[in-house]
Enzyme design. Structure first.
Site, short mmCIF file in Angstrom:
data_model
loop_
_atom_site.label_atom_id
_atom_site.label_comp_id
_atom_site.label_asym_id
_atom_site.label_seq_id
_atom_site.Cartn_x
_atom_site.Cartn_y
_atom_site.Cartn_z
CG ASP A 1 -2.21 0.85 0.90
OD1 ASP A 1 -2.16 1.67 -0.04
OD2 ASP A 1 -3.23 0.71 1.61
C1 NOJ Z 1 -3.98 3.96 -0.04
C2 NOJ Z 1 -5.17 3.06 0.12
O1 NOJ Z 1 -5.10 2.39 1.36
C3 NOJ Z 1 -5.30 2.04 -0.98
O2 NOJ Z 1 -6.51 1.37 -0.83
C4 NOJ Z 1 -5.19 2.69 -2.32
O3 NOJ Z 1 -5.35 1.74 -3.35
C5 NOJ Z 1 -3.86 3.40 -2.42
N1 NOJ Z 1 -3.76 4.40 -1.38
C6 NOJ Z 1 -3.65 4.04 -3.78
O4 NOJ Z 1 -4.46 5.14 -3.92
#
Ligand code: NOJ
Length: 715
Positions: free
Chosen positions: A259
């Protein structure tokens, strides 16, 4: 590209080129003279377009045009000309926004969900997106957590079914997709986003991991590892999850992406001392792509030289990224999807809007309908008030490139439907900390001639989603005061409640005659609400999260353990030394699986084909469902099981199957299910997925609390 050519390409790459393939940057700066302004660069890990050959993938960009420009710049600068893969969070639509995933859960309709995902994918591809970070299948039992809106609810089985439907739909629309957030991100302590999760290995295996595992059956291209620490270690450092389970047991050979800067966040967790350590640990756990932070490009070469990571491992990881790009056909066409000419024509087409409206209609839950206030008659005088009456910010968090301006408000929807203007006033703001009640008078005035008032209240879309946890779940005081003022004037009050989670609705119950819960319904929300209020469609949504009486009940979920001192009666004042509260019932205000209809369904005559079953046997279960009301409608018939005693404690009940059926007024149908030994399995004390002999209950009904029950024995 052939496998042979891919291998040759990999063999020809320098260490720096390999590190680049394993890195994803958030946007890149597109210079003013060539394109738009600087977009989406994370200043902590900024990479400019001139340096773009240092990465292998980009997330977030404004349009197909921009995606094309980025790809072109990249290809000009990169020697091996391995195209970037362009990713974005297409969660519930790209420009046409469908209801949030939690609302889609309420439809209990995977086929519809699949169709919405497919349309989202088609639009997203025109916008230059090649892979999406969805579906999210984190199990969520705490409504304080803002990301409840991204899940299908509190049931592992339903989460799995819906997750698979999203994947099939994204694939049908031509998008690669990513199951997230592995694992147990939804169990953040106190519902506070990014907070630690601690849970037993059994709960993890039995409840939390289930949906991720199910989703892998549909071959998603990516899995995202989560931000949280789980049982003492950041997930990106958890070999047991990432290697032993995901790679070795589940045989996932796609791309695991971290993430957003989660590799680097291991420092903040207090697990690593520096970036180099972060890179070493994440690479050894085969996080194939580092999202946004840059520890790989900074330290991978050094780590290789020192022997802290092996070339074999790095090649395996790079091989996976190349395989993803190859699967999307990027070597032949790096602009896959980037449909600059047609994008604007495709977006928000009548076909997409129509589907978005149908999806919204099917996701609404009728929570209350006293004296059949609903459906409304066209001749009735109405008014539409409240902070969400004319509000277009109803598309939900994670609405990708969706725009509020494209959305239809409830007021607009009513006027479209009735073909005349409807008196309206805001009354108060929707802000969580709002206190100003001075506008209520004008709302009451606007409703002066109305017999029935549609009060649009609830939670604004920015108050759920990532980083949007709440410590309270009630509606702000001015909104309740508005309902109360209308009620005191003798109006029939129909509360249309918006929200990205289950909220506390006891006060709304008190001052409303009917409650329609509409979540964040998306672009066509207002039209869908109007058509539902006037009975063009009959509500059929069911809750997939338990609606609490008070936030103090959190975490609250129907499939809970029984405890050694279960509460015997639905009373809290006169019971002592049982598992209960002194000031509130244990039960939710609205249980899982609940939802009314304009018609009435009677479920009777539960039959089971045998009261004993051996391990090769099957029991047929059936009920008679009759539409005894005045309207045609849909009902979700739900089957739950209880294992009476086992080597590990089991829950009160668990959803195992459901069928959504349509019955005309007066019609009846026998609904059948089958149970076999596999349906009864669970993780026993030795972590074996088995069934154990003994007594079971099978329950069938139209909510988790309204069921008929029969017992049988597994021999
Ligand atoms: C953080 C989020 O937790 C995740 O779900 C997302 O896909 C990413 N950012 C990218 O935007």
């Amino acid at each position: 590209m052939t496998q042979k050519k891919l291998k040759e390409l990999l063999a020809s790459m320098t260490v720096e080129e390999k590190a680049a393939q394993l890195t994803q940057v958030n946007g890149v700066s597109i210079k003013k003279d060539t394109q738009a302004e600087l977009t989406g660069v994370d200043p902590r890990f900024a990479i400019t377009l001139d340096e773009i050959s240092r990465v292998g993938s980009v997330l977030n960009f404004a349009s197909a045009e921009e995606a094309k420009e980025i790809q072109n710049r990249y290809l000009e600068r990169s020697e091996k000309k391995i195209p970037l893969v362009m990713m974005m969070d297409v969660i519930h639509g790209y420009r046409t926004i469908f209801p949030i995933p939690l609302a889609m859960g309420a439809t209990f309709d995977p086929a519809l969900t699949e169709e919405c995902a497919k349309m989202s994918a088609v639009e997203a591809r025109c916008g230059g997106v090649q892979a999406t970070f969805a579906p999210m299948v984190d199990l969520a039992r705490d409504q304080r957590w803002g990301r409840v809106m991204e899940t299908s609810g509190e049931d592992p089985y339903l989460n799995g079914e819906m997750g698979k439907a999203y994947i099939r739909g994204f694939h049908a629309g031509g998008l690669a997709c990513c199951v997230k957030h592995f694992a147990a991100y939804g169990a953040a302590e106190a519902g506070r986003d990014y907070n630690t999760t601690d849970m037993s290995a059994h709960s993890l295996a039995q409840y939390y991991l289930y949906a991720y595992g199910e989703c892998l059956k549909e071959n998603p291209e990516l899995v995202m590892s989560s931000f949280n620490a789980l049982n003492g270690k950041p997930v990106n450092a958890n070999k047991g999850l990432l290697i032993d389970l995901l790679r070795n047991e589940w045989k996932f050979n796609g791309v695991v992406i971290s993430d957003y800067d989660a590799v680097w966040e291991m420092i903040a967790h207090g697990y690593t001392e520096n970036e180099k350590e972060c890179a070493r640990i994440a690479i050894n756990n085969e996080i194939d792509m580092e999202m946004v932070s840059t520890t790989y490009i900074n330290y991978l070469p050094e780590l290789l030289e020192e022997g802290a990571i092996t070339e074999k491992k790095v090649d395996k990881m790079v091989g996976r990224v190349l395989a993803l790009k190859n699967k999307l056909g990027l070597f032949e066409n790096p602009y896959y999807g980037m449909d600059v000419e047609n994008a604007e024509k495709v977006f928000l087409s009548a076909e997409y809007r129509n589907l978005a409206r149908i999806a919204a209609e099917k996701s609404f839950i009728l929570l209350k309908n006293e004296k059949e206030v609903l459906p409304l008659k066209k001749t009735e005088k109405i008014a539409c008030v409240g902070p969400f009456a004319a509000e277009r910010g109803i598309i939900g968090a994670w609405a990708c490139n969706g725009r509020k301006e494209d959305a239809v408000s409830v007021l607009q929807g009513l006027e479209n439907y009735l073909g005349e203007s409807v008196p309206s006033a805001k009354g108060c703001g929707y802000e969580l900390l709002a206190t100003d009640e001075s506008g209520i008078k004008s709302a009451v005035k606007a409703a002066k001639k109305a017999k029935t008032v549609i009060a649009c209240i609830g939670e604004y879309m920015d108050d759920s989603g990532e980083g949007a946890s709440r410590s309270k779940l009630n509606l702000p005081a001015p909104q309740i005061a508005l309902l109360k003022a209308l009620k005191e004037k003798g109006k029939k009050v129909v509360a249309v409640v918006f929200g990205g989670r289950a909220q506390e609705l006891d006060e709304v119950e008190k001052y409303s005659d009917a409650i329609l819960y509409v979540w964040q319904p998306g672009t066509e929300g207002g039209n869908a609400v109007a058509r539902t209020l006037y009975g063009e469609v009959n509500p059929s949504g069911k809750t997939t999260v338990s609606f609490p009486r008070t936030v103090g009940q959190m975490p609250l979920y129907y499939n809970a353990f029984r405890t050694g001192r279960p509460k015997p009666v639905d009373d809290f004042k006169n019971v002592y030394y049982v598992s209960s509260y002194r000031d509130v019932l244990n039960s939710p205000l609205y249980p899982f699986g609940y939802g009314l209809s304009y018609t009435k369904f009677e479920i009777s005559n539960l039959t089971i084909s045998a009261t004993e079953m051996d391990e090769n046997g099957e029991i047929e279960v059936s009920v008679l469902v009759k539409n005894v009301g005045k309207y045609d409608g849909e009902e979700v018939v739900q089957l739950y099981l209880r294992d009476h005693h086992a080597s590990m404690i089991r829950t009160v009940k668990e959803l195992k199957a459901y069928k959504k059926i349509f019955l005309k007024a007066g019609e009846e149908q026998r609904v059948e299910f089958a149970i076999n030994e596999k349906t009864l399995r669970f993780y026993n004390a030795d972590f074996k997925y088995v069934s154990e002999k003994g007594k079971f209950s099978v329950m069938v009904g139209n909510s988790s609390e309204n069921v008929l029950e029969k017992e049988f024995i597994l021999k």
